[in-house]
Design an enzyme around this catalytic site. Structure first.
Site, PDB file in Angstrom:
ATOM      1  N   CYS A  86       8.343   5.745   8.984  1.00 64.78           N
ATOM      2  CA  CYS A  86       7.870   5.733   7.607  1.00 64.78           C
ATOM      3  C   CYS A  86       9.040   5.179   6.945  1.00 64.78           C
ATOM      4  O   CYS A  86      10.034   5.521   6.579  1.00 64.78           O
ATOM      5  CB  CYS A  86       7.523   6.986   7.341  1.00 64.78           C
ATOM      6  SG  CYS A  86       6.306   7.733   8.237  1.00 64.78           S
ATOM      7  N   CYS A 127      12.012   4.579  -0.573  1.00 65.38           N
ATOM      8  CA  CYS A 127      11.181   3.845   0.379  1.00 65.38           C
ATOM      9  C   CYS A 127      12.019   2.152   0.408  1.00 65.38           C
ATOM     10  O   CYS A 127      12.070   1.679  -0.547  1.00 65.38           O
ATOM     11  CB  CYS A 127       9.721   3.661   0.087  1.00 65.38           C
ATOM     12  SG  CYS A 127       8.956   2.491   1.132  1.00 65.38           S
ATOM     13  N   CYS A 142       8.882   3.220  -5.148  1.00 67.63           N
ATOM     14  CA  CYS A 142       9.501   4.311  -4.500  1.00 67.63           C
ATOM     15  C   CYS A 142      10.949   4.621  -4.253  1.00 67.63           C
ATOM     16  O   CYS A 142      11.156   3.454  -3.434  1.00 67.63           O
ATOM     17  CB  CYS A 142       8.544   4.979  -3.422  1.00 67.63           C
ATOM     18  SG  CYS A 142       6.827   5.094  -4.055  1.00 67.63           S
ATOM     19  N   CYS A 193       6.122  -4.574  -1.657  1.00 70.59           N
ATOM     20  CA  CYS A 193       5.234  -3.675  -2.213  1.00 70.59           C
ATOM     21  C   CYS A 193       5.829  -3.602  -3.698  1.00 70.59           C
ATOM     22  O   CYS A 193       7.149  -3.661  -4.165  1.00 70.59           O
ATOM     23  CB  CYS A 193       5.547  -2.225  -1.565  1.00 70.59           C
ATOM     24  SG  CYS A 193       4.463  -0.837  -2.333  1.00 70.59           S
ATOM     25  N   CYS A 211      -0.094   1.303  12.770  1.00 69.03           N
ATOM     26  CA  CYS A 211       0.360   1.342  11.393  1.00 69.03           C
ATOM     27  C   CYS A 211       0.323   0.029  10.701  1.00 69.03           C
ATOM     28  O   CYS A 211       0.911  -0.867  11.187  1.00 69.03           O
ATOM     29  CB  CYS A 211       1.781   2.033  11.209  1.00 69.03           C
ATOM     30  SG  CYS A 211       2.307   2.098   9.252  1.00 69.03           S
ATOM     31  N   GLU A 267       5.054  -6.381   8.591  1.00 68.59           N
ATOM     32  CA  GLU A 267       5.334  -5.693   9.962  1.00 68.59           C
ATOM     33  C   GLU A 267       4.087  -4.733  10.064  1.00 68.59           C
ATOM     34  O   GLU A 267       3.429  -3.924   9.352  1.00 68.59           O
ATOM     35  CB  GLU A 267       6.471  -4.928   9.457  1.00 68.59           C
ATOM     36  CG  GLU A 267       7.875  -5.978   9.542  1.00 68.59           C
ATOM     37  CD  GLU A 267       8.940  -4.942   9.839  1.00 68.59           C
ATOM     38  OE1 GLU A 267      10.040  -5.510  10.696  1.00 68.59           O
ATOM     39  OE2 GLU A 267       9.291  -4.070   9.047  1.00 68.59           O
TER      40      GLU A 267
HETATM   41  N1  SAH Z   1       1.826   2.850  -0.228  1.00 67.66           N
HETATM   42  C1  SAH Z   1       1.391   3.775   0.763  1.00 67.66           C
HETATM   43  C2  SAH Z   1       1.554   3.438   2.177  1.00 67.66           C
HETATM   44  C3  SAH Z   1       3.133   3.768   2.520  1.00 67.66           C
HETATM   45  S1  SAH Z   1       2.675   4.959   3.712  1.00 67.66           S
HETATM   46  C4  SAH Z   1       1.849   5.286   0.254  1.00 67.66           C
HETATM   47  O1  SAH Z   1       2.472   5.408  -0.645  1.00 67.66           O
HETATM   48  O2  SAH Z   1       1.191   6.028   0.589  1.00 67.66           O
HETATM   49  C5  SAH Z   1       4.288   5.401   4.033  1.00 67.66           C
HETATM   50  C6  SAH Z   1       4.573   6.884   3.813  1.00 67.66           C
HETATM   51  O3  SAH Z   1       5.855   7.045   4.279  1.00 67.66           O
HETATM   52  C7  SAH Z   1       4.250   7.316   2.390  1.00 67.66           C
HETATM   53  O4  SAH Z   1       3.966   8.676   2.479  1.00 67.66           O
HETATM   54  C8  SAH Z   1       5.499   7.017   2.092  1.00 67.66           C
HETATM   55  O5  SAH Z   1       6.052   7.510   0.809  1.00 67.66           O
HETATM   56  C9  SAH Z   1       6.497   7.574   3.054  1.00 67.66           C
HETATM   57  N2  SAH Z   1       8.030   7.240   3.184  1.00 67.66           N
HETATM   58  C10 SAH Z   1       8.543   6.002   2.385  1.00 67.66           C
HETATM   59  N3  SAH Z   1       9.674   6.015   2.632  1.00 67.66           N
HETATM   60  C11 SAH Z   1      10.228   6.828   3.248  1.00 67.66           C
HETATM   61  C12 SAH Z   1      11.486   7.326   3.921  1.00 67.66           C
HETATM   62  N4  SAH Z   1      12.587   6.491   3.881  1.00 67.66           N
HETATM   63  N5  SAH Z   1      11.301   8.011   4.937  1.00 67.66           N
HETATM   64  C13 SAH Z   1      10.142   9.180   5.153  1.00 67.66           C
HETATM   65  N6  SAH Z   1       8.824   8.601   4.435  1.00 67.66           N
HETATM   66  C14 SAH Z   1       8.830   7.442   3.602  1.00 67.66           C
END
Ligand code: SAH
Length: 384
Positions: free
Chosen positions: A354, A132, A129, A125, A118, A105
């Site tokens: 995000c 996420c 995390c 992935c 984005c 996406e």
């Molecule tokens: N792998 C990279 C790219 C992902 S960026 C990274 O970790 O930086 C997307 C951003 O959104 C990251 O900061 C991630 O930690 C954050 N993110 C992930 N899940 C989220 C959620 N449910 N709510 C808000 N932010 C989130």
């Protein structure tokens, strides 16, 4: 202008994602003399990345024979758009399908007269995390340079923003913040970013590109030295205990190592700060003590803190902090001299915010890393 689409049955080689040298070789392979190949590659590059053309027949500065030869062996087809959704706030999301049926996406987040695309770097992935949604999807594979660049091309097609340079474009910025960890797929990401930055093509300056990493510490310096793009770090916790639990990658590259890498980031300055992203999780990492510890942790780094209200997804184990907790946290960080904007959630209604990206064609159980967490029960390690 209709764009040709990738077909599984097409055996022609796609030229998108090749650098200039590879493009010149591709032209030589179909009979162009080596002496003129470089010049032809330049013209071709202009058609592909300045005009956004996908049909060789439209490339009127190339002679007819070359155009025919190109079309018989090569293609410039775009990935298929499986779904294009628009949020009530203007955010747009594309689910793209590539030749092998894998999907990823991308999301466009419009601001006043500009906006950021984005882009995803992987299908799924491996980071897992805990907050996420993408991390609940099995990693299928890295995206190659073509698939990364194509996300940008599809967005430009969608907004009709061809030809390329000339300012005033809505899609003005790029954030490598979609699905996947870009520094786990560095070669492809770097190749794609170089194509996107090329001034005779898409011409997005490195100042308008930000790469976000969960903290692949050994790759950070190289990324800055070679690409010079803006750096964002997904920090999210101020102690190793909590970060180990929220982000398993911390067990490999703990905070001290990550912050050292940030201190060495080439080009970081007050004019070009490192962004620390910090997801606000209710009762987990959002206390005033956490905010104070955060300020101590990043001392000496030219930084800004981007607070991200947690975006929920089906089955998520966390809740978003209250507006009051977020405001208090932001005030503490701000008083310490760091700008601390709260990221307005965009496109939540279409699961485009995000951490909400996930190609729903792939469903698999979460993979856990073999290394045990330092403290399986670590929750709030900094208490007020
Ligand atoms: N792998 C990279 C790219 C992902 S960026 C990274 O970790 O930086 C997307 C951003 O959104 C990251 O900061 C991630 O930690 C954050 N993110 C992930 N899940 C989220 C959620 N449910 N709510 C808000 N932010 C989130």
């Amino acid at each position: 202008m209709n764009k040709s689409l990738e077909l599984a049955t097409d055996i022609r080689t796609n030229l998108i994602g090749m650098n200039r040298a590879e493009l010149a070789c591709a032209i030589v392979e179909i009979g162009e003399p080596a002496e003129t190949a470089k010049m032809r590659a330049k013209q071709l590059w202009h058609w592909i990345y300045h005009h956004g053309v996908t049909d060789f027949a439209e490339m009127t500065s190339l002679n007819g024979m070359l155009r025919d030869a190109l079309a018989s062996v090569y293609t410039l087809a775009r990935p298929k758009i499986v779904r294009e959704q628009s949020s009530e706030d203007g955010t747009r999301k594309w689910l793209l399908k590539f030749g092998d049926n894998q999907e990823a996406e991308s999301v466009f987040i419009p601001e006043e007269a500009r906006g950021a695309l984005c882009i995803s770097s992987q299908v799924g992935c491996t980071l897992t995390c805990r907050f996420c949604h993408t991390g609940t999807q099995r990693l299928v594979r890295n995206l190659d340079a073509r698939e990364i660049v194509s996300q940008f091309l599809v967005a430009r097609d969608s907004y009709g923003e061809w030809p390329s340079p000339g300012g005033g474009r809505l899609i003005s910025n790029i954030v490598m913040m979609g699905m996947g960890e870009p520094l786990f797929n560095y070669e492809n990401v770097a190749k794609a970013i170089r194509i996107v930055m090329d001034e005779e093509g898409l011409s997005i300056s490195r100042r308008r590109i930000t790469l976000s990493t969960a903290g692949v510490a050994p790759m950070i310096e190289r990324c800055g030295a070679e690409l010079g793009v803006g750096l964002a770090i997904s920090l999210h916790a101020v102690t190793d205990e909590l970060r180990d639990e929220l982000m398993p990658i911390n067990r490999k590259y703990p905070l001290s190592q990550l912050l050292d890498a940030c201190r060495r980031y080439p080009g970081a300055s007050n004019a070009r700060r490192i962004t620390f992203e910090y997801v606000m999780l209710k009762g987990i990492n959002d206390s005033p003590m956490d905010a104070k510890a955060l300020v101590r942790l990043i001392a000496g780094i030219p930084a800004k803190i981007n607070l991200i209200p947690f975006n929920a997804w089906p089955g998520a184990p966390y809740e978003c902090s209250t507006p009051d907790a977020i405001a208090k946290f932001a005030a503490i960080v701000n008083a310490a001299g760091y700008s601390s904007p709260v990221r307005t959630p965009r496109g939540r209604d279409i699961l485009a915010a995000c951490g909400q990206l996930r190609s729903d064609s792939v469903r698999a159980p979460r993979i856990s890393l073999a290394t045990p967490s330092r403290s399986a029960n670590a929750r709030r390690s900094v208490t007020s």
